[in-house]
Scaffold this motif. Structure first.
Motif, mmCIF file in Angstrom:
data_model
loop_
_atom_site.group_PDB
_atom_site.id
_atom_site.type_symbol
_atom_site.label_atom_id
_atom_site.label_comp_id
_atom_site.label_asym_id
_atom_site.label_seq_id
_atom_site.Cartn_x
_atom_site.Cartn_y
_atom_site.Cartn_z
ATOM 1 N N UNK A 5 16.070 -26.138 -29.814
ATOM 2 C CA UNK A 5 16.046 -26.541 -28.415
ATOM 3 C C UNK A 5 17.428 -26.435 -27.783
ATOM 4 N N UNK A 6 18.408 -26.122 -28.597
ATOM 5 C CA UNK A 6 19.786 -25.912 -28.146
ATOM 6 C C UNK A 6 20.356 -24.773 -28.983
ATOM 7 N N UNK A 7 21.444 -24.175 -28.522
ATOM 8 C CA UNK A 7 22.186 -23.252 -29.374
ATOM 9 C C UNK A 7 22.873 -24.079 -30.449
ATOM 10 N N UNK A 8 23.185 -23.480 -31.588
ATOM 11 C CA UNK A 8 23.874 -24.205 -32.640
ATOM 12 C C UNK A 8 23.333 -23.962 -34.029
ATOM 13 N N UNK A 9 22.404 -23.031 -34.162
ATOM 14 C CA UNK A 9 21.908 -22.648 -35.483
ATOM 15 C C UNK A 9 22.392 -21.242 -35.796
ATOM 16 N N UNK A 10 22.611 -20.988 -37.062
ATOM 17 C CA UNK A 10 22.994 -19.660 -37.518
ATOM 18 C C UNK A 10 21.990 -19.208 -38.562
ATOM 19 N N UNK A 11 21.492 -17.989 -38.416
ATOM 20 C CA UNK A 11 20.551 -17.402 -39.372
ATOM 21 C C UNK A 11 21.360 -16.521 -40.313
ATOM 22 N N UNK A 12 21.227 -16.795 -41.611
ATOM 23 C CA UNK A 12 21.933 -16.022 -42.635
ATOM 24 C C UNK A 12 20.905 -15.311 -43.508
ATOM 25 N N UNK A 13 20.585 -14.066 -43.160
ATOM 26 C CA UNK A 13 19.589 -13.316 -43.928
ATOM 27 C C UNK A 13 20.052 -13.060 -45.355
ATOM 28 N N UNK A 14 19.100 -12.997 -46.249
ATOM 29 C CA UNK A 14 19.398 -12.634 -47.631
ATOM 30 C C UNK A 14 19.507 -11.116 -47.714
ATOM 31 N N UNK A 15 20.072 -10.597 -48.757
ATOM 32 C CA UNK A 15 20.155 -9.161 -48.946
ATOM 33 C C UNK A 15 21.382 -8.525 -48.341
ATOM 34 N N UNK A 16 22.371 -9.341 -47.969
ATOM 35 C CA UNK A 16 23.613 -8.774 -47.485
ATOM 36 C C UNK A 16 23.662 -8.440 -46.004
ATOM 37 N N UNK A 17 22.637 -8.814 -45.248
ATOM 38 C CA UNK A 17 22.651 -8.533 -43.818
ATOM 39 C C UNK A 17 23.546 -9.525 -43.090
ATOM 40 N N UNK A 18 24.047 -9.128 -41.962
ATOM 41 C CA UNK A 18 24.978 -9.939 -41.173
ATOM 42 C C UNK A 18 24.288 -11.163 -40.576
ATOM 43 N N UNK A 19 24.973 -12.300 -40.602
ATOM 44 C CA UNK A 19 24.485 -13.525 -39.971
ATOM 45 C C UNK A 19 24.476 -13.352 -38.457
ATOM 46 N N UNK A 20 23.645 -14.144 -37.796
ATOM 47 C CA UNK A 20 23.596 -14.091 -36.334
ATOM 48 C C UNK A 20 23.201 -15.458 -35.790
ATOM 49 N N UNK A 21 23.624 -15.762 -34.566
ATOM 50 C CA UNK A 21 23.270 -17.051 -33.982
ATOM 51 C C UNK A 21 21.811 -17.067 -33.544
ATOM 52 N N UNK A 22 21.164 -18.182 -33.762
ATOM 53 C CA UNK A 22 19.807 -18.375 -33.264
ATOM 54 C C UNK A 22 19.933 -18.965 -31.862
ATOM 55 N N UNK A 23 19.256 -18.383 -30.921
ATOM 56 C CA UNK A 23 19.334 -18.842 -29.542
ATOM 57 C C UNK A 23 18.265 -19.896 -29.254
ATOM 58 N N UNK A 24 18.578 -20.778 -28.341
ATOM 59 C CA UNK A 24 17.645 -21.838 -27.960
ATOM 60 C C UNK A 24 16.321 -21.247 -27.490
ATOM 61 N N UNK A 25 15.250 -21.868 -27.897
ATOM 62 C CA UNK A 25 13.876 -21.564 -27.495
ATOM 63 C C UNK A 25 13.323 -20.260 -28.068
ATOM 64 N N UNK A 26 14.038 -19.637 -28.995
ATOM 65 C CA UNK A 26 13.530 -18.444 -29.676
ATOM 66 C C UNK A 26 13.038 -18.891 -31.057
ATOM 67 N N UNK A 27 11.729 -18.771 -31.346
ATOM 68 C CA UNK A 27 11.192 -19.237 -32.631
ATOM 69 C C UNK A 27 11.839 -18.535 -33.822
ATOM 70 N N UNK A 28 11.994 -19.288 -34.903
ATOM 71 C CA UNK A 28 12.555 -18.771 -36.156
ATOM 72 C C UNK A 28 11.530 -19.010 -37.258
ATOM 73 N N UNK A 29 11.213 -17.984 -38.001
ATOM 74 C CA UNK A 29 10.366 -18.148 -39.179
ATOM 75 C C UNK A 29 8.903 -17.825 -38.993
ATOM 76 N N UNK A 30 8.505 -17.351 -37.829
ATOM 77 C CA UNK A 30 7.080 -17.105 -37.619
ATOM 78 C C UNK A 30 6.539 -15.994 -38.516
ATOM 79 N N UNK A 31 7.329 -14.959 -38.760
ATOM 80 C CA UNK A 31 6.867 -13.866 -39.617
ATOM 81 C C UNK A 31 6.582 -14.359 -41.027
ATOM 82 N N UNK A 32 7.478 -15.167 -41.574
ATOM 83 C CA UNK A 32 7.274 -15.718 -42.910
ATOM 84 C C UNK A 32 6.060 -16.625 -42.978
#
Length: 88
Positions: A5-32
């Motif tokens: 609901x706010x900015x302040x999360x960071x997504x750190x993918x496995x497999x050596x991919x670059x981390x990126x900030x999670x933006x407010x109101x964008x769902x995380x984890x729906x594919x999984x």
């Protein structure tokens, strides 16, 4: 499944991919959640952040609504008459 609901999360993918900030109101984890597979990233708080957590069973019951084959066919074959109708 998380919805920050706010900015302040960071997504750190496995497999050596670059981390990126999670933006407010964008769902995380729906594919999984949908595929039922193991997590493929860590999500870390880099600041204080409010997060809506939706349990898998609730997400699949109340939010995930895929098209039936007939609906998908109708949607793909539809000829929109204006720009607004072209949006999902």
């Amino acid at each position: 499944m998380y919805v920050p609901l706010d900015d302040g999360l960071e997504v750190r993918p496995m497999g050596g991919y670059r981390s990126f900030p999670a933006r407010a109101f964008i769902p995380i984890g729906s594919t999984g959640v949908i595929r039922g597979g193991p997590r493929n990233a860590d999500v870390l708080a880099t600041d204080r952040v409010r997060v809506l957590v939706i349990p898998r069973s609730q997400y699949l019951t109340h939010w995930y609504r895929p098209y039936s084959l007939l609906e998908l066919r109708q949607r793909l074959l539809a000829q929109p008459t204006n720009e607004r109708e072209a949006l999902p």
